[in-house]
Structure formats: C-alpha cells, structure tokens
Design a protein around this motif. Structure first.
Motif, PDB file in Angstrom:
ATOM      1  N   ASP A 186      32.853  34.923 -30.047  1.00  0.00           N
ATOM      2  CA  ASP A 186      33.763  34.263 -29.109  1.00  0.00           C
ATOM      3  C   ASP A 186      34.484  35.272 -28.228  1.00  0.00           C
ATOM      4  O   ASP A 186      34.605  35.091 -27.018  1.00  0.00           O
ATOM      5  CB  ASP A 186      34.769  33.391 -29.871  1.00  0.00           C
ATOM      6  CG  ASP A 186      35.657  32.595 -28.938  1.00  0.00           C
ATOM      7  OD1 ASP A 186      35.104  31.907 -28.051  1.00  0.00           O
ATOM      8  OD2 ASP A 186      36.888  32.663 -29.086  1.00  0.00           O
ATOM      9  N   TYR A 205      32.103  36.589 -25.603  1.00  0.00           N
ATOM     10  CA  TYR A 205      31.866  35.612 -24.537  1.00  0.00           C
ATOM     11  C   TYR A 205      33.059  35.561 -23.581  1.00  0.00           C
ATOM     12  O   TYR A 205      32.883  35.563 -22.360  1.00  0.00           O
ATOM     13  CB  TYR A 205      31.587  34.228 -25.115  1.00  0.00           C
ATOM     14  CG  TYR A 205      31.318  33.203 -24.033  1.00  0.00           C
ATOM     15  CD1 TYR A 205      30.116  33.209 -23.341  1.00  0.00           C
ATOM     16  CD2 TYR A 205      32.272  32.258 -23.696  1.00  0.00           C
ATOM     17  CE1 TYR A 205      29.868  32.288 -22.328  1.00  0.00           C
ATOM     18  CE2 TYR A 205      32.035  31.330 -22.682  1.00  0.00           C
ATOM     19  CZ  TYR A 205      30.831  31.353 -22.013  1.00  0.00           C
ATOM     20  OH  TYR A 205      30.591  30.448 -21.001  1.00  0.00           O
ATOM     21  N   PRO A 247      28.066  29.829 -25.106  1.00  0.00           N
ATOM     22  CA  PRO A 247      29.112  30.595 -25.790  1.00  0.00           C
ATOM     23  C   PRO A 247      28.749  31.055 -27.200  1.00  0.00           C
ATOM     24  O   PRO A 247      29.158  32.129 -27.622  1.00  0.00           O
ATOM     25  CB  PRO A 247      30.302  29.634 -25.819  1.00  0.00           C
ATOM     26  CG  PRO A 247      30.087  28.749 -24.643  1.00  0.00           C
ATOM     27  CD  PRO A 247      28.588  28.594 -24.527  1.00  0.00           C
TER      28      PRO A 247
END
Length: 117
Positions: free
Chosen positions: A53, A56, A84
């Motif tokens: 995460d 991304y 993602p």
C-alpha cells in the motif's frame, strides 16, 4: 518530511517509525537508482502498515509514477497504472546484489529500458 511533488523523482515511502533515513541494509537500492541516473526522494505514508500500500501511494504521488516501499522482509516496487494490490516487483531483502538490482530496475521502469535479471 515535506515532499516536492513538482520534482520528478521515484518516491521511497518510509514507514512512520523511521526518521527520514533508510536502513543501512537498503543503501544498495539507492545506489542502484543512482547508477541509472534517476532522482529519488523519501516520503512518509502514515496511513498504512502494508509495504504494498505504501509503495502504491508513493507511485501515485510521484511524477515518474514509480514508488518503492519495504518492510522487514521485502522491498516492493509499484507503478501508478497497476492495481493497488498488484505491485510490479516484490523482492526479499536477502542480499545486497538483489537489493541493488531492485533499485536499478525501478529506475529502468522510468527510463523504459529492459530490466536487469
């Protein structure tokens, strides 16, 4: 740390527990990016404990569309146009040669040239 979104750079998302400094064992990654002559900068992503995460979010924030993050086990390279939860590379932090290659490959993604094996 304030990031400069106007400067084209690969963003390296640091976990909130680090104070704007990469761990020493990831220095080869930075060397790999630098040898490809692509700029980078670090940033903090407070909202997630997931390296995927954070990578991304760094890719989305980067004008070069490439973000990197890491945890204790792995380095993650993400590209803004990917889903993602589907990073481009996930590489274990196991030896300096692989760590250097992942940095170089992140930079090569920006340059549009073939990746190192």
């Amino acid at each position: 740390m304030a990031i400069d979104n106007d400067k084209p750079a690969i963003f390296i998302a640091l976990p909130s527990k680090l104070n704007n400094k990469l761990p020493d064992n990831l220095e080869p990654m930075v060397n790999g990016i630098e040898e490809e002559q692509i700029p980078f900068q670090t940033m903090h992503v407070e909202s997630s404990d997931s390296a995927v995460d954070r990578a991304y979010q760094a890719a989305v924030a980067s004008r070069l569309s490439v973000g990197i993050s890491f945890d204790d086990q792995q380095i993650v390279v993400h590209y803004k146009n990917l889903k993602p939860n589907e990073p481009l590379f996930v590489v274990p932090i196991d030896n300096p040669t692989n760590i250097r290659k992942i940095g170089a490959n992140a930079a090569r993604l920006v340059k549009g040239v073939p990746f190192k094996k």
